[in-house]
Design a protein around this motif. Structure first.
Motif, PDB file in Angstrom:
ATOM      1  N   LYS A 124       0.980  -1.371  -0.012  1.00  0.00           N
ATOM      2  CA  LYS A 124       0.005  -0.120  -0.111  1.00  0.00           C
ATOM      3  C   LYS A 124       0.841   1.308   0.093  1.00  0.00           C
ATOM      4  N   VAL A 125       0.430   2.331  -0.529  1.00  0.00           N
ATOM      5  CA  VAL A 125       0.998   3.726  -0.477  1.00  0.00           C
ATOM      6  C   VAL A 125       0.075   4.436   0.449  1.00  0.00           C
ATOM      7  N   ILE A 126       0.827   4.817   1.690  1.00  0.00           N
ATOM      8  CA  ILE A 126       0.167   5.495   2.707  1.00  0.00           C
ATOM      9  C   ILE A 126       0.628   7.088   2.661  1.00  0.00           C
ATOM     10  N   VAL A 127      -0.203   7.838   2.481  1.00  0.00           N
ATOM     11  CA  VAL A 127      -0.077   9.499   2.718  1.00  0.00           C
ATOM     12  C   VAL A 127      -0.751   9.890   4.220  1.00  0.00           C
ATOM     13  N   ALA A 128       0.429  10.407   4.917  1.00  0.00           N
ATOM     14  CA  ALA A 128      -0.146  10.556   6.285  1.00  0.00           C
ATOM     15  C   ALA A 128      -0.185  12.522   6.674  1.00  0.00           C
ATOM     16  N   VAL A 129      -1.219  12.579   7.255  1.00  0.00           N
ATOM     17  CA  VAL A 129      -1.241  14.058   7.768  1.00  0.00           C
ATOM     18  C   VAL A 129      -1.366  13.891   9.280  1.00  0.00           C
ATOM     19  N   MET A 182     -11.920   8.510  -1.437  1.00  0.00           N
ATOM     20  CA  MET A 182     -10.739   7.594  -1.180  1.00  0.00           C
ATOM     21  C   MET A 182     -11.378   6.125  -1.603  1.00  0.00           C
ATOM     22  N   HIS A 183     -12.541   6.086  -1.528  1.00  0.00           N
ATOM     23  CA  HIS A 183     -13.366   4.713  -1.851  1.00  0.00           C
ATOM     24  C   HIS A 183     -13.345   4.510  -3.432  1.00  0.00           C
ATOM     25  N   LEU A 184     -13.371   5.643  -3.925  1.00  0.00           N
ATOM     26  CA  LEU A 184     -13.669   5.682  -5.616  1.00  0.00           C
ATOM     27  C   LEU A 184     -12.219   5.426  -6.118  1.00  0.00           C
ATOM     28  N   HIS A 185     -11.155   5.562  -5.321  1.00  0.00           N
ATOM     29  CA  HIS A 185      -9.837   5.092  -5.776  1.00  0.00           C
ATOM     30  C   HIS A 185      -9.421   3.788  -5.158  1.00  0.00           C
ATOM     31  N   GLY A 186     -10.365   2.824  -4.629  1.00  0.00           N
ATOM     32  CA  GLY A 186     -10.104   1.601  -4.123  1.00  0.00           C
ATOM     33  C   GLY A 186      -9.240   1.819  -2.864  1.00  0.00           C
ATOM     34  N   ASN A 192      -8.979   3.564   1.310  1.00  0.00           N
ATOM     35  CA  ASN A 192      -9.811   3.893   2.365  1.00  0.00           C
ATOM     36  C   ASN A 192      -8.852   4.869   3.515  1.00  0.00           C
ATOM     37  N   ILE A 193      -9.354   5.586   4.593  1.00  0.00           N
ATOM     38  CA  ILE A 193      -9.045   6.458   5.424  1.00  0.00           C
ATOM     39  C   ILE A 193      -8.844   5.595   6.696  1.00  0.00           C
ATOM     40  N   LYS A 194      -7.762   6.004   7.411  1.00  0.00           N
ATOM     41  CA  LYS A 194      -7.570   5.555   8.823  1.00  0.00           C
ATOM     42  C   LYS A 194      -7.245   6.643   9.764  1.00  0.00           C
ATOM     43  N   LEU A 243      -4.033   7.936   4.547  1.00  0.00           N
ATOM     44  CA  LEU A 243      -4.781   7.581   3.085  1.00  0.00           C
ATOM     45  C   LEU A 243      -3.936   6.687   2.506  1.00  0.00           C
ATOM     46  N   ARG A 244      -4.540   5.263   2.540  1.00  0.00           N
ATOM     47  CA  ARG A 244      -4.225   4.204   2.195  1.00  0.00           C
ATOM     48  C   ARG A 244      -4.654   3.797   0.727  1.00  0.00           C
TER      49      ARG A 244
END
Length: 459
Positions: free
Chosen positions: A385-390, A428-432, A434-436, A449-450
């Motif tokens: 997975k690619v994880i973008v974190a804020v 995010m759902h449309l990109h396949g 999810n958000i944690k 953003l995963r």
């Protein structure tokens, strides 16, 4: 002990044979003892037979034991052999102990098999096992009931009756899961199908598990509608109730008790001021209603993502520059951690910018009145997975509110619209993905953003 007894038995028999041979040698040429010679020859033959039989007894017993094990014939018994020589009793006891142990193991295997079969038959999910020849090795009652088939013994039979289901299974030859829509007696059913390849005793098998999720999906949809209706009803009632009250107040000012209009002479300056203030309040509340409906329209009209390669490093740098004015306004600091230069995903850059702007806006609002306010942007790859974190060091979100933040129009802030996170989750759902969200009161909040590395669009 067995070996000693066996050696003594062989020695005695060999000694008796030698003694017999010596006696024959002494009387061999004497014609008057011809009858005695015949008797000794007969005894010698018996002795040789007895020696051979004694020596080969172990081989025969071992062969009988191995044949019993090979053919799983555990009815063979070594304990009841009558007339067994003492030299072989201990050996027979060992054989019998091994036979009994095999019996016990076989009984345990049989009981475990029946226990496993009982469990498989009573689970609510359908289970089908296929061998390498596409033969059905196992199919439980739930599978037959879900597919509405009976007495199916081959995969070809099932293909002819439930082709859409078998296609979904055959698509995942190497394992995987998917949703399959199967039409049974004119009724569409949604199945969640999982395929797991296994190797058993060197033979490849596929274990197919599936369940009907249509009722679950419908239940979740109904629950979501009820929740949305409650929210809409709450917002509309909050707006309509004061409007109705103000309208009633104005009517009381301009109408007599009999419902006729009051003469203008009876309407005072104070009455006109009250009407003006009421109209302003109605105007303000009406604008609030329009704003709410506009938010609702925004929530339900998210465009389909236009996928293209998006470099994560460039995206984070662009968003941080875009938000620099707001960051300065809140006197906060933003740090973009080093990102691999080739970290790229298939996504819609504009929609992702909107998600990141929503998250940064939330972080800035949480940093109000915080000492040394900071926001950190980062991106890594982890577990395919690619994880973008804020992340921020703001006030955090209370634990009892954390599970409600994705509900439309729910906000932890007094002036919040409650649509930023729900919209972000839909994008995010449309990109396949999810958000944690992880948050601790007084410590800060981290939103991830995963994205799957091979991002796809769900149609």
């Amino acid at each position: 002990m067995v070996y000693k007894r066996f050696s003594v038995g062989v020695a005695i028999r060999v000694g008796l044979i030698l003694a017999n041979v010596v006696c024959l040698a002494f009387i061999f040429a004497r014609t008057d003892l011809f009858f005695s010679q015949l008797v000794l020859l007969f005894i010698l033959s018996f002795q040789i037979y007895n020696l051979v039989h004694f020596v080969t007894q172990t081989t025969r017993d071992l062969a009988r034991f191995l044949q019993a094990v090979r053919h799983q014939d555990y009815s063979v018994s070594f304990a009841d052999d009558a007339g067994t020589h003492p030299a072989f009793q201990e050996l027979h006891q060992s054989f019998q102990g091994a036979i009994n142990a095999y019996k016990e193991v076989e009984a345990q295997k049989e009981s475990q098999y029946h226990y496993f079969k009982l469990i498989v038959e009573h689970v609510s999910a359908g289970i089908i096992s296929l061998n390498s020849k596409h033969e059905i090795v196992l199919i439980n009652k739930a599978a037959e009931q879900l597919l509405d088939v009976q007495n199916i013994v081959s995969w070809k039979q099932l293909q002819s009756k439930r082709n859409s289901f078998t296609q979904a299974v055959d698509h995942w030859l190497r394992g995987g899961s998917s949703l399959a829509e199967v039409v049974i007696e004119g009724e569409k059913r949604q199945f969640s199908v999982g395929v797991n390849p296994v190797i058993l005793l060197g033979e490849p098998y596929r274990v197919v598990t599936f369940s009907d999720i249509k009722n679950e999906i419908e239940g979740k949809e109904i629950e979501a509608w009820h929740k949305l209706i409650r929210i809409l009803t709450h917002e509309i009632m909050n707006s309509v109730t004061p409007l109705s009250s103000l309208t009633e107040t104005m009517l009381m000012i301009v109408e007599q008790e009999d419902g006729n209009q009051k003469p203008l002479a009876e309407i005072t300056e104070e009455n006109l001021e009250d009407i003006r203030l009421a109209l302003k309040t109605i105007q303000k509340r009406s604008r609030g209603m329009l704003h709410f409906l506009n938010d609702y329209r925004q929530l339900t009209r998210i465009p389909t993502p236009q996928l293209a390669p998006v470099n994560i490093g460039n995206l984070l740098a662009s968003v941080s520059r875009l938000m620099q004015g707001e960051i300065t306004k809140y006197k906060a600091s933003i740090y973009v951690l080093p990102v691999p230069p080739d970290l790229t995903i298939q996504a819609d850059a504009k929609l992702l910018e909107q998600v990141l702007i929503n998250l940064l806006t939330n972080s800035l609002q949480a940093l109000e009145d915080v000492v040394n306010p900071q926001i950190e942007l980062n991106a890594i790859t982890q577990d395919s997975k690619v994880i973008v974190a804020v992340a921020d060091n703001g006030k955090g979100i209370e634990a009892d509110k954390l599970d409600k933040i994705f509900i439309p129009f729910y906000s932890t802030k007094p002036a919040g619209s409650g649509i930023g996170l729900p919209v972000s989750k839909q994008i995010m759902h449309l990109h396949g993905g999810n958000i944690k969200v992880q948050s601790q009161t007084g410590v800060g909040t981290k939103v991830e953003l995963r994205f799957p590395i091979q991002t796809v669009t769900f149609r």
